[in-house]
Design a protein around this motif. Structure first.
Motif, mmCIF file in Angstrom:
data_model
loop_
_atom_site.group_PDB
_atom_site.id
_atom_site.type_symbol
_atom_site.label_atom_id
_atom_site.label_comp_id
_atom_site.label_asym_id
_atom_site.label_seq_id
_atom_site.Cartn_x
_atom_site.Cartn_y
_atom_site.Cartn_z
ATOM 1 N N ARG A 117 31.663 39.281 36.687
ATOM 2 C CA ARG A 117 31.329 39.422 38.111
ATOM 3 C C ARG A 117 29.816 39.381 38.354
ATOM 4 N NH1 ARG A 117 36.478 40.989 40.520
ATOM 5 N NH2 ARG A 117 35.467 40.493 42.481
ATOM 6 N N TYR A 120 28.139 34.509 35.730
ATOM 7 C CA TYR A 120 27.958 33.755 34.482
ATOM 8 C C TYR A 120 29.016 32.653 34.296
ATOM 9 C CZ TYR A 120 24.479 37.173 33.040
ATOM 10 O OH TYR A 120 23.357 37.957 32.978
ATOM 11 N N ALA A 121 30.256 32.900 34.712
ATOM 12 C CA ALA A 121 31.278 31.850 34.556
ATOM 13 C C ALA A 121 30.909 30.645 35.420
ATOM 14 C CB ALA A 121 32.652 32.390 34.940
ATOM 15 N N THR A 143 41.342 23.837 34.059
ATOM 16 C CA THR A 143 42.615 24.480 34.394
ATOM 17 C C THR A 143 42.486 26.000 34.313
ATOM 18 O OG1 THR A 143 43.361 24.544 32.101
ATOM 19 C CG2 THR A 143 43.873 22.547 33.342
ATOM 20 N N ILE A 149 42.531 34.478 39.405
ATOM 21 C CA ILE A 149 41.786 34.224 40.649
ATOM 22 C C ILE A 149 40.305 33.960 40.363
ATOM 23 C CG2 ILE A 149 41.060 35.277 42.855
ATOM 24 C CD1 ILE A 149 43.704 36.926 42.673
ATOM 25 N N GLY A 150 39.730 34.743 39.420
ATOM 26 C CA GLY A 150 38.309 34.591 39.099
ATOM 27 C C GLY A 150 38.002 33.195 38.577
HETATM 28 C C1 LIG Z 1 37.625 34.400 34.633
HETATM 29 C C2 LIG Z 1 36.222 34.741 34.133
HETATM 30 C C3 LIG Z 1 35.727 33.570 33.293
HETATM 31 C C4 LIG Z 1 35.306 34.938 35.347
HETATM 32 O O1 LIG Z 1 33.990 35.183 34.881
HETATM 33 P P1 LIG Z 1 32.862 35.848 35.802
HETATM 34 O O2 LIG Z 1 31.554 35.674 35.132
HETATM 35 O O3 LIG Z 1 33.277 37.213 36.166
HETATM 36 O O4 LIG Z 1 32.927 34.922 37.086
HETATM 37 P P2 LIG Z 1 31.786 34.795 38.220
HETATM 38 O O5 LIG Z 1 30.979 36.048 38.242
HETATM 39 O O6 LIG Z 1 31.081 33.515 38.038
HETATM 40 O O7 LIG Z 1 32.668 34.760 39.526
HETATM 41 C C5 LIG Z 1 33.167 33.586 40.125
HETATM 42 C C6 LIG Z 1 33.923 33.962 41.389
HETATM 43 O O8 LIG Z 1 35.158 34.574 41.034
HETATM 44 C C7 LIG Z 1 35.238 35.882 41.568
HETATM 45 N N1 LIG Z 1 35.912 36.683 40.568
HETATM 46 C C8 LIG Z 1 35.545 36.865 39.276
HETATM 47 N N2 LIG Z 1 36.442 37.648 38.653
HETATM 48 C C9 LIG Z 1 37.390 37.958 39.594
HETATM 49 C C10 LIG Z 1 38.567 38.731 39.559
HETATM 50 N N3 LIG Z 1 38.970 39.367 38.459
HETATM 51 N N4 LIG Z 1 39.310 38.826 40.697
HETATM 52 C C11 LIG Z 1 38.910 38.193 41.828
HETATM 53 N N5 LIG Z 1 37.795 37.438 41.924
HETATM 54 C C12 LIG Z 1 37.040 37.330 40.815
HETATM 55 C C13 LIG Z 1 33.811 36.298 41.815
HETATM 56 O O9 LIG Z 1 33.707 37.300 42.787
HETATM 57 C C14 LIG Z 1 33.201 34.975 42.253
HETATM 58 O O10 LIG Z 1 33.566 34.666 43.572
HETATM 59 P P3 LIG Z 1 32.539 34.871 44.804
HETATM 60 O O11 LIG Z 1 31.318 34.054 44.453
HETATM 61 O O12 LIG Z 1 33.304 34.367 45.960
HETATM 62 O O13 LIG Z 1 32.250 36.324 44.839
HETATM 63 C C15 LIG Z 1 36.214 36.044 33.286
HETATM 64 O O14 LIG Z 1 36.887 37.063 33.987
HETATM 65 C C16 LIG Z 1 36.858 35.890 31.917
HETATM 66 O O15 LIG Z 1 36.196 35.576 30.933
HETATM 67 N N6 LIG Z 1 38.186 36.108 31.828
HETATM 68 C C17 LIG Z 1 38.912 35.975 30.571
HETATM 69 C C18 LIG Z 1 38.932 34.552 30.063
HETATM 70 C C19 LIG Z 1 39.376 33.569 31.094
HETATM 71 O O16 LIG Z 1 40.250 33.842 31.912
HETATM 72 N N7 LIG Z 1 38.764 32.389 31.058
HETATM 73 C C20 LIG Z 1 39.084 31.310 31.937
HETATM 74 C C21 LIG Z 1 40.143 30.492 31.319
HETATM 75 S S1 LIG Z 1 40.700 29.315 32.511
#
Ligand SMILES: CC(C)(COP(=O)(O)OP(=O)(O)OC[C@H]1O[C@@H](n2cnc3c(N)ncnc32)[C@H](O)[C@@H]1OP(=O)(O)O)[C@@H](O)C(=O)NCCC(=O)NCCS
Length: 182
Positions: A117, A120-121, A143, A149-150
Motif C-alpha cells: 500500500r 511499489y506494485a 493477470t 483487488i490490489g
Molecule cells: C497485490 C500487491 C502486489 C499490491 O502491492 P502494493 O504495493 O500494495 O500495491 P500499490 O501500493 O501499488 O497499490 C495499487 C492500488 O491497489 C490498491 N490496493 C493495494 N492493495 C489493496 C488491497 N489489499 N485491497 C484493496 N486495494 C488495494 C491501492 O490502494 C492502490 O490503489 P489506489 O492508487 O487507488 O489507492 C501486493 O498486495 C502483493 O504482493 N500481494 C501478494 C502477491 C500478489 O498478489 N501478486 C500479484 C499477482 S497477480
C-alpha cells in the motif's frame, strides 16, 4: 559488488533500483522469503524451496531464465531500496505458452508484506513494462486472481484493459488484462 544489470529508478522515495538475484543478495532474498511466510511464493521463480544452497538456486534460475524444460525465457528482478532491502520482486516472461496465456501472463510480481500500500506494485509493474519494451513485447498480458483487488488496480493504473476471464481446472477465476506497450 552487486551485479550491475540494473538501472536506477528515480522519483521514488529514496534511491531504488532493479537488481538481478545474485550471491551478494542471498540474505536479503532469504529475509523476504521469511517475511512472506509459508504460502506459495509469488512469483514462483523466487521460491527457494527444494534447494540445499543459494548457489544451487542461482544455477537453476540461470538455466530457467534461458528457457529450459517447462520454463520459457524469463528475467527476474528485485526492486531494492537505498538500504539494500528487497521491497518487491518481478518476473518477466518473454513469451507465452498456453498456461501463461490463460493464467500467468507476461509479468508476475509481489511486494514485501510490510511494504504494501505504498505504490511499489504500481511502480514495479511500470518498470517491468519498460523492460518488456526493450524485449519488443508490445502487447503485454498481466493477470490476477478474481479476488485480488490490489493487483487488478495496479494493472489498470498501468493501462490494463480487461479481456475475457479464465476459469482454471480448480474452478478459480483469473482476470486477464492487456497493456498496449509501444
Ligand atoms: C497485490 C500487491 C502486489 C499490491 O502491492 P502494493 O504495493 O500494495 O500495491 P500499490 O501500493 O501499488 O497499490 C495499487 C492500488 O491497489 C490498491 N490496493 C493495494 N492493495 C489493496 C488491497 N489489499 N485491497 C484493496 N486495494 C488495494 C491501492 O490502494 C492502490 O490503489 P489506489 O492508487 O487507488 O489507492 C501486493 O498486495 C502483493 O504482493 N500481494 C501478494 C502477491 C500478489 O498478489 N501478486 C500479484 C499477482 S497477480
Amino acid at each position: 559488488m552487486i551485479n550491475y544489470d540494473w538501472y536506477v529508478i528515480k522519483e521514488m522515495r529514496g534511491y531504488m533500483k532493479l537488481v538481478r538475484p545474485s550471491l551478494e543478495l542471498k540474505n536479503e532474498h532469504e529475509n523476504y522469503v521469511k517475511e512472506w511466510g509459508p504460502s506459495r511464493m509469488v512469483p514462483s521463480s523466487f521460491s527457494l524451496e527444494g534447494f540445499d544452497t543459494y548457489e544451487e538456486y542461482l544455477d537453476a534460475l540461470a538455466l530457467r531464465q534461458s528457457g529450459h524444460g517447462k520454463w520459457l525465457p524469463n528475467s527476474s528482478y528485485f526492486l531494492m531500496n537505498d538500504q539494500q532491502q528487497v521491497v518487491a520482486m518481478v518476473d518477466i516472461r518473454h513469451e507465452l505458452n498456453d498456461f501463461l496465456y490463460n493464467e500467468g501472463g507476461h509479468i508476475g510480481y509481489s511486494v514485501r508484506p510490510s511494504e504494501r500500500r505504498k505504490g511499489y506494485a504500481t511502480r514495479i509493474l511500470g518498470e517491468a513494462l519498460k523492460k518488456c519494451k526493450k524485449l519488443n513485447i508490445t502487447r503485454v498480458l498481466v493477470t490476477c486472481d478474481g479476488d485480488n483487488i490490489g493487483s487488478a488496480k495496479t494493472i489498470v493504473k498501468n493501462g490494463g484493459v480487461e479481456d475475457e476471464s479464465f476459469q482454471n481446472e480448480n474452478g478459480e477465476l483469473i482476470r486477464r488484462f492487456w497493456i498496449e506497450n509501444d
